[in-house]
Design an enzyme around this catalytic site. Structure first.
Site, PDB file in Angstrom:
ATOM      1  N   CYS A  12      -5.319   7.703   9.250  1.00 43.63           N
ATOM      2  CA  CYS A  12      -5.681   7.067  10.511  1.00 43.63           C
ATOM      3  C   CYS A  12      -5.588   8.064  11.652  1.00 43.63           C
ATOM      4  O   CYS A  12      -4.707   8.909  11.673  1.00 43.63           O
ATOM      5  CB  CYS A  12      -4.746   5.896  10.789  1.00 43.63           C
ATOM      6  SG  CYS A  12      -5.202   4.433   9.860  1.00 43.63           S
ATOM      7  N   ASP A  49       4.062   0.386  12.201  1.00 41.72           N
ATOM      8  CA  ASP A  49       2.876  -0.382  11.787  1.00 41.72           C
ATOM      9  C   ASP A  49       2.937  -1.846  12.236  1.00 41.72           C
ATOM     10  O   ASP A  49       1.949  -2.571  12.105  1.00 41.72           O
ATOM     11  CB  ASP A  49       2.720  -0.350  10.258  1.00 41.72           C
ATOM     12  CG  ASP A  49       2.509   1.047   9.728  1.00 41.72           C
ATOM     13  OD1 ASP A  49       3.354   1.914   9.999  1.00 41.72           O
ATOM     14  OD2 ASP A  49       1.520   1.280   9.024  1.00 41.72           O
ATOM     15  N   ARG A  76      -4.595  10.593   3.201  1.00 40.36           N
ATOM     16  CA  ARG A  76      -3.631  11.701   3.241  1.00 40.36           C
ATOM     17  C   ARG A  76      -2.886  11.831   1.916  1.00 40.36           C
ATOM     18  O   ARG A  76      -2.046  12.711   1.753  1.00 40.36           O
ATOM     19  CB  ARG A  76      -2.608  11.444   4.353  1.00 40.36           C
ATOM     20  CG  ARG A  76      -3.142  11.747   5.733  1.00 40.36           C
ATOM     21  CD  ARG A  76      -2.180  11.279   6.799  1.00 40.36           C
ATOM     22  NE  ARG A  76      -0.858  11.841   6.672  1.00 40.36           N
ATOM     23  CZ  ARG A  76      -0.496  13.033   7.127  1.00 40.36           C
ATOM     24  NH1 ARG A  76      -1.372  13.794   7.724  1.00 40.36           N
ATOM     25  NH2 ARG A  76       0.740  13.459   6.974  1.00 40.36           N
ATOM     26  N   LYS A 103       0.845  -1.210   0.000  1.00 43.81           N
ATOM     27  CA  LYS A 103       0.000   0.000   0.000  1.00 43.81           C
ATOM     28  C   LYS A 103       0.872   1.249   0.000  1.00 43.81           C
ATOM     29  O   LYS A 103       0.581   2.219  -0.690  1.00 43.81           O
ATOM     30  CB  LYS A 103      -0.905  -0.023   1.237  1.00 43.81           C
ATOM     31  CG  LYS A 103      -1.547   1.282   1.599  1.00 43.81           C
ATOM     32  CD  LYS A 103      -2.474   1.144   2.770  1.00 43.81           C
ATOM     33  CE  LYS A 103      -1.899   1.546   4.102  1.00 43.81           C
ATOM     34  NZ  LYS A 103      -1.457   2.951   4.227  1.00 43.81           N
ATOM     35  N   ASN A 104       1.931   1.220   0.801  1.00 48.10           N
ATOM     36  CA  ASN A 104       2.757   2.415   0.971  1.00 48.10           C
ATOM     37  C   ASN A 104       3.673   2.702  -0.219  1.00 48.10           C
ATOM     38  O   ASN A 104       4.356   3.722  -0.220  1.00 48.10           O
ATOM     39  CB  ASN A 104       3.573   2.319   2.266  1.00 48.10           C
ATOM     40  CG  ASN A 104       2.681   2.410   3.494  1.00 48.10           C
ATOM     41  OD1 ASN A 104       1.480   2.610   3.377  1.00 48.10           O
ATOM     42  ND2 ASN A 104       3.281   2.260   4.664  1.00 48.10           N
ATOM     43  N   VAL A 111       7.373   6.923  16.865  1.00 46.27           N
ATOM     44  CA  VAL A 111       7.079   7.569  15.574  1.00 46.27           C
ATOM     45  C   VAL A 111       5.832   8.446  15.651  1.00 46.27           C
ATOM     46  O   VAL A 111       5.838   9.586  15.180  1.00 46.27           O
ATOM     47  CB  VAL A 111       6.951   6.518  14.448  1.00 46.27           C
ATOM     48  CG1 VAL A 111       6.617   7.190  13.119  1.00 46.27           C
ATOM     49  CG2 VAL A 111       8.233   5.708  14.329  1.00 46.27           C
TER      50      VAL A 111
HETATM   51  C1  UD1 Z   1       3.922   6.546   6.296  1.00 44.93           C
HETATM   52  C2  UD1 Z   1       3.138   5.263   6.130  1.00 44.93           C
HETATM   53  C3  UD1 Z   1       2.694   4.715   7.478  1.00 44.93           C
HETATM   54  C4  UD1 Z   1       3.879   4.597   8.419  1.00 44.93           C
HETATM   55  C5  UD1 Z   1       4.688   5.880   8.473  1.00 44.93           C
HETATM   56  C6  UD1 Z   1       5.973   5.733   9.270  1.00 44.93           C
HETATM   57  C7  UD1 Z   1       2.079   5.568   3.986  1.00 44.93           C
HETATM   58  C8  UD1 Z   1       0.797   5.752   3.232  1.00 44.93           C
HETATM   59  N1  UD1 Z   1       1.959   5.534   5.319  1.00 44.93           N
HETATM   60  O1  UD1 Z   1       3.037   7.522   6.844  1.00 44.93           O
HETATM   61  O2  UD1 Z   1       2.109   3.426   7.258  1.00 44.93           O
HETATM   62  O3  UD1 Z   1       3.408   4.296   9.710  1.00 44.93           O
HETATM   63  O4  UD1 Z   1       5.040   6.307   7.147  1.00 44.93           O
HETATM   64  O5  UD1 Z   1       6.757   4.696   8.750  1.00 44.93           O
HETATM   65  O6  UD1 Z   1       3.146   5.421   3.417  1.00 44.93           O
HETATM   66  N2  UD1 Z   1       5.490  14.540  10.637  1.00 44.93           N
HETATM   67  C9  UD1 Z   1       5.507  15.900  10.941  1.00 44.93           C
HETATM   68  N3  UD1 Z   1       5.289  16.782   9.926  1.00 44.93           N
HETATM   69  C10 UD1 Z   1       5.081  16.382   8.639  1.00 44.93           C
HETATM   70  C11 UD1 Z   1       5.081  15.013   8.328  1.00 44.93           C
HETATM   71  C12 UD1 Z   1       5.285  14.098   9.352  1.00 44.93           C
HETATM   72  O7  UD1 Z   1       5.696  16.277  12.110  1.00 44.93           O
HETATM   73  O8  UD1 Z   1       4.890  17.257   7.756  1.00 44.93           O
HETATM   74  C13 UD1 Z   1       5.698  13.553  11.723  1.00 44.93           C
HETATM   75  C14 UD1 Z   1       4.449  12.710  11.992  1.00 44.93           C
HETATM   76  O9  UD1 Z   1       3.548  13.377  12.809  1.00 44.93           O
HETATM   77  C15 UD1 Z   1       5.044  11.488  12.637  1.00 44.93           C
HETATM   78  C16 UD1 Z   1       6.375  11.328  11.900  1.00 44.93           C
HETATM   79  O10 UD1 Z   1       6.660  12.592  11.324  1.00 44.93           O
HETATM   80  O11 UD1 Z   1       5.308  11.727  14.002  1.00 44.93           O
HETATM   81  C17 UD1 Z   1       6.390  10.268  10.842  1.00 44.93           C
HETATM   82  O12 UD1 Z   1       5.414  10.527   9.857  1.00 44.93           O
HETATM   83  P1  UD1 Z   1       5.614  10.098   8.333  1.00 44.93           P
HETATM   84  O13 UD1 Z   1       6.861   9.295   8.211  1.00 44.93           O
HETATM   85  O14 UD1 Z   1       5.477  11.320   7.489  1.00 44.93           O
HETATM   86  O15 UD1 Z   1       4.386   9.151   8.088  1.00 44.93           O
HETATM   87  P2  UD1 Z   1       3.456   9.069   6.794  1.00 44.93           P
HETATM   88  O16 UD1 Z   1       4.217   9.331   5.556  1.00 44.93           O
HETATM   89  O17 UD1 Z   1       2.194   9.845   7.037  1.00 44.93           O
END
Ligand code: UD1
Length: 455
Positions: free
Chosen positions: A138, A327, A114, A40-41, A349
């Site tokens: 989520c 995850d 997202r 999915k990711n 995370v």
């Molecule tokens: C992706 C994955 C998700 C996984 C996560 C971490 C997808 C669709 N989802 O989510 O399954 O759990 O990576 O491996 O690929 N953050 C900020 N500001 C931002 C962006 C992120 O503070 O602009 C923080 C988030 O709040 C979190 C951390 O960074 O604490 C990690 O988030 P991120 O790696 O961006 O997760 P996703 O890409 O949303």
């Protein structure tokens, strides 16, 4: 919401409702074989990457999950023609007629996803503007998008906040940038990649996420004509090019789904062969399976997981790759309720990823969540301010309960907990699980789960 889009339970099967509520009779080991398809990711991001090409792209091993359906309809709203290929699981994405879409249309198709944020770079290149609605995903913390917006501004985008979302424009086009991420965010790294490949000049990204799905996205972009090098210490160098074409690619397997079924085998005392799972991307997970007393057998076409004997307590901390993925912790915690001793899971995370444990406690698990985290001599990564910890003391006998699924991975864990528990549980709101698990009910059925779809 279409909840059964990915299930084909046989006639005379157990579909009695819309797929939102299950009656689950637990206590039976789950055993058999399941196949995992593309991650999915990665799949959803590779679909977005197709926007950057001037010819059609072909993506293989696409799972039928609702997150893919959401991205498909978002692409269609923007004028991308998406067809099913000849083989099952193949999508053909033709971006030649890309056009602007209205905010309301984007909002209507985005659902809880997202992913729309990742449309920004490609749409700015193609159309000079992009809209993103208020984002879902989520409910596991605030999940901000500040890294994304800061990076886009550095590329020269103008960001305008509107009541219904965000409008971006690039009146003078986008140029290469020096960007340092405060944290190796997966999404923000993808944002930078999808934007930098067609920006004028070179982009240097420091603090990049290096998850296997990101490496696979880089492979997709290289096939399209991008020039991206992976330097030591989380640095990516992207040399912008004028033109990208379509790609043909087979998606990397879904290691999150693979880890979920592995934990289901451990929790229920069963034996599950996960077809399509590969060792390399799961090294960290496999180490934990071994430490907890699980057993695995790596084969050419997948990995067999089973309980090796009594399960033992472990300490794990979630982390960015190559650490233990966030995850993976929710399904593992269900298995840890069956392990002897005190297990500790440090979540580093996300700030709110233990909410699902309330339901496990209701079922008899002994789990204490420490919202501020725990100091621990075994910690490998520096503490983050959002950190929490869960202490799981086992083994405990789980008993049936009436529970409601909160999010994708937590939801999967609830179903597995109900399958581990004695008696008949009612598990509500399971439709959300179809965001990330293909043919979920079919797979449960083939593994011998005893359940009915009752609502
Ligand atoms: C992706 C994955 C998700 C996984 C996560 C971490 C997808 C669709 N989802 O989510 O399954 O759990 O990576 O491996 O690929 N953050 C900020 N500001 C931002 C962006 C992120 O503070 O602009 C923080 C988030 O709040 C979190 C951390 O960074 O604490 C990690 O988030 P991120 O790696 O961006 O997760 P996703 O890409 O949303």
């Amino acid at each position: 919401m279409t909840t059964l889009l990915n299930d084909t339970m046989p006639a005379g099967g157990r579909k009695g409702g819309t797929g939102e509520t299950l009656a689950i009779r637990g206590g039976r080991p789950l055993s058999g074989r399941v196949e995992v398809k593309g991650a999915k990711n990665l799949v959803t991001k590779a679909m977005v990457a197709s926007l950057l090409g001037d010819t059609a792209s072909i993506l293989h091993d696409v799972p039928v999950i609702s997150d893919v359906a959401v991205v498909r309809s978002l692409l269609e709203v923007h004028g991308v023609r998406v067809d099913d290929g000849h083989d099952q699981g193949t999508l053909v994405l033709d971006p030649r007629d890309v056009e602007s879409a209205h905010m309301e249309e984007i909002d209507a198709h985005a659902g809880a996803s997202r992913i729309p944020i990742l449309f920004c770079g490609p749409l700015l290149h193609r159309l000079g503007e992009a809209f993103i609605p208020d984002l879902g995903g989520c409910r596991i913390g605030d999940r901000p998008i500040d890294f994304h917006l800061d990076a886009l501004r550095k590329f020269g985008a103008v960001v305008e906040k509107l009541p219904s979302g965000i409008r971006l424009s690039a009146p003078r086009g986008l140029h290469g940038a020096n960007i340092t991420l405060p944290y190796p965010s997966v999404g923000a790294t993808e944002q930078v990649l999808l934007t930098a490949v067609r920006a004028r000049g070179v982009t240097e990204l420091k603090g990049a996420a290096i998850e296997p799905e990101i490496m696979d996205l880089i492979a997709v972009l290289q096939k399209m004509g991008a020039i991206i090098s992976y330097e030591p210490n989380r640095v990516l160098l992207i040399e912008g090019v004028d033109k990208l074409s379509g790609y043909e690619h087979r998606a990397i397997f879904d290691r999150n789904e693979a880890a979920s079924w592995a934990s289901a085998a451990l929790a229920t005392g069963g034996e599950i062969f996960v077809g399509g799972a590969k060792q390399q991307e799961m090294l960290t997970f496999l180490n934990v399976v071994r430490k907890v007393g699980g057993d695995f057998d790596i084969r050419e076409d997948g990995i067999l997981f089973r309980r090796g004997g009594d399960l033992r307590a472990v300490t794990v901390e979630t982390d960015v790759h190559p650490g233990f993925m966030t995850d993976w912790q929710q399904p593992l915690i269900v298995a840890l309720t069956q392990a002897t001793g005190e297990s500790i899971v440090h979540e580093t995370v996300y700030e709110n990823r233990f909410g699902f444990t309330d339901a496990l406690v209701k079922m008899g698990a002994d789990i204490t969540v420490h919202p501020q985290g725990l100091q621990d001599g075994l910690r490998r990564v520096p503490r983050r301010s959002l950190e929490q910890a869960a202490i799981i003391t086992g083994p405990t006998k789980l008993t049936a309960a009436d529970i409601t699924v909160p999010d994708l991975r937590g939801g999967y864990s609830h179903v597995i907990a109900a399958l581990t528990a004695r008696g008949e549980s009612t598990v509500r709101n399971v439709g959300i699980i179809s965001r990330g698990y293909e043919k979920f009910f079919d797979k449960l059925d083939s593994l011998g789960a005893d359940f009915d779809i009752v609502g």
